[in-house]
Design a protein around this motif. Sequence first.
Motif, short mmCIF file in Angstrom:
data_model
loop_
_atom_site.label_atom_id
_atom_site.label_comp_id
_atom_site.label_asym_id
_atom_site.label_seq_id
_atom_site.Cartn_x
_atom_site.Cartn_y
_atom_site.Cartn_z
N LEU A 45 0.81 -1.21 0.00
CA LEU A 45 0.00 0.00 0.00
C LEU A 45 0.85 1.26 0.00
O LEU A 45 1.94 1.30 0.59
N LYS A 46 0.33 2.28 -0.67
CA LYS A 46 1.00 3.56 -0.79
C LYS A 46 0.10 4.66 -0.22
O LYS A 46 -1.13 4.50 -0.19
N PRO A 47 0.67 5.78 0.19
CA PRO A 47 -0.18 6.88 0.66
C PRO A 47 -1.23 7.30 -0.36
O PRO A 47 -2.33 7.72 0.02
N ASP A 48 -0.92 7.19 -1.65
CA ASP A 48 -1.88 7.54 -2.70
C ASP A 48 -3.09 6.61 -2.71
O ASP A 48 -4.09 6.91 -3.38
N ASP A 49 -3.02 5.48 -2.03
CA ASP A 49 -4.16 4.57 -1.95
C ASP A 49 -5.18 5.01 -0.91
O ASP A 49 -6.24 4.39 -0.77
N THR A 50 -4.87 6.04 -0.17
CA THR A 50 -5.80 6.55 0.84
C THR A 50 -7.08 7.03 0.18
O THR A 50 -7.05 7.87 -0.74
N ALA A 51 -8.20 6.47 0.63
CA ALA A 51 -9.50 6.78 0.02
C ALA A 51 -10.60 6.04 0.77
O ALA A 51 -10.31 5.16 1.58
N VAL A 52 -11.83 6.40 0.45
CA VAL A 52 -12.96 5.58 0.86
C VAL A 52 -13.18 4.56 -0.25
O VAL A 52 -13.28 4.93 -1.43
N TYR A 53 -13.23 3.30 0.12
CA TYR A 53 -13.39 2.22 -0.84
C TYR A 53 -14.83 1.72 -0.82
O TYR A 53 -15.38 1.43 0.26
N TYR A 54 -15.42 1.62 -2.02
CA TYR A 54 -16.80 1.22 -2.16
C TYR A 54 -16.91 -0.08 -2.94
O TYR A 54 -16.22 -0.27 -3.94
N CYS A 55 -17.81 -0.93 -2.50
CA CYS A 55 -18.17 -2.14 -3.21
C CYS A 55 -19.40 -1.83 -4.05
O CYS A 55 -20.30 -1.10 -3.59
N ALA A 56 -19.48 -2.41 -5.25
CA ALA A 56 -20.61 -2.14 -6.13
C ALA A 56 -20.99 -3.40 -6.90
O ALA A 56 -20.14 -4.26 -7.17
N ALA A 57 -22.27 -3.49 -7.24
CA ALA A 57 -22.80 -4.63 -7.98
C ALA A 57 -23.48 -4.16 -9.27
O ALA A 57 -24.24 -3.19 -9.26
N ASP A 58 -23.21 -4.88 -10.34
CA ASP A 58 -23.77 -4.58 -11.66
C ASP A 58 -24.49 -5.83 -12.16
O ASP A 58 -23.85 -6.75 -12.68
N PRO A 59 -25.82 -5.91 -11.99
CA PRO A 59 -26.55 -7.08 -12.50
C PRO A 59 -26.44 -7.17 -14.01
O PRO A 59 -26.76 -6.22 -14.72
N VAL A 60 -25.95 -8.33 -14.50
CA VAL A 60 -25.70 -8.48 -15.93
C VAL A 60 -26.04 -9.90 -16.38
O VAL A 60 -26.19 -10.80 -15.56
N ILE A 61 -26.10 -10.07 -17.70
CA ILE A 61 -26.21 -11.42 -18.24
C ILE A 61 -24.86 -12.12 -18.08
O ILE A 61 -23.84 -11.47 -17.86
N LEU A 62 -24.85 -13.43 -18.21
CA LEU A 62 -23.67 -14.22 -17.89
C LEU A 62 -22.46 -13.84 -18.72
O LEU A 62 -21.32 -13.88 -18.24
N THR A 63 -22.65 -13.43 -19.96
CA THR A 63 -21.52 -13.18 -20.85
C THR A 63 -21.08 -11.72 -20.87
O THR A 63 -20.19 -11.36 -21.64
N ALA A 64 -21.66 -10.91 -20.07
CA ALA A 64 -21.33 -9.48 -20.08
C ALA A 64 -19.93 -9.23 -19.55
O ALA A 64 -19.47 -9.89 -18.62
N GLY A 65 -19.26 -8.24 -20.12
CA GLY A 65 -17.95 -7.85 -19.64
C GLY A 65 -18.05 -7.01 -18.38
O GLY A 65 -19.14 -6.61 -17.97
N ILE A 66 -16.91 -6.77 -17.77
CA ILE A 66 -16.85 -5.99 -16.54
C ILE A 66 -16.77 -4.52 -16.90
O ILE A 66 -15.84 -4.10 -17.60
N SER A 67 -17.71 -3.76 -16.41
CA SER A 67 -17.69 -2.34 -16.70
C SER A 67 -16.74 -1.61 -15.77
O SER A 67 -16.66 -1.93 -14.57
N LEU A 68 -16.06 -0.59 -16.30
CA LEU A 68 -15.18 0.26 -15.50
C LEU A 68 -15.88 1.55 -15.09
O LEU A 68 -15.29 2.38 -14.39
#
Length: 127
Positions: free
Chosen positions: A86-109
């Motif tokens: 870990l680096k000081p630049d990693d300091t942040a609030v980290y959020y978990c998120a869910a994207d309901p998708v069909i099985l073959t969908a790619g991962i959205s950024l």
Amino acid sequence: QVRLVESGGELVQAGGSLRLSCTASGYMYGRSNMAWFRQAPGKEREFVAGLSRNGKNTEYADFVKGRFTISRDSAKNTVYLQMNALKPDDTAVYYCAADPVILTAGISLSERDYDYWGQGTQVTVSS
């Protein structure tokens, strides 16, 4: 519906490690790609890592490649973010998120594609 609860954030020294957890409930969890985002003070929220609903595919932001690992324990309905070097630049609030998708969908950024969010957990890395 999906409810997400993050935990594991704390103060750590540079070079140290943390594991964040995101525990999910709701029937859509098993049909969702999962991701971690973060937001530092004064900055926009940014994508960190993502995992496909079948657990076979991952995506990482360039600034965490080789240091962070996203994983999923389906039996526990939990997604993890293992953070090493870990680096000081990693300091942040980290959020978990869910994207309901069909099985073959790619991962959205893009955060706009994620329908469900946790409340966030603070990670502070001291130098």
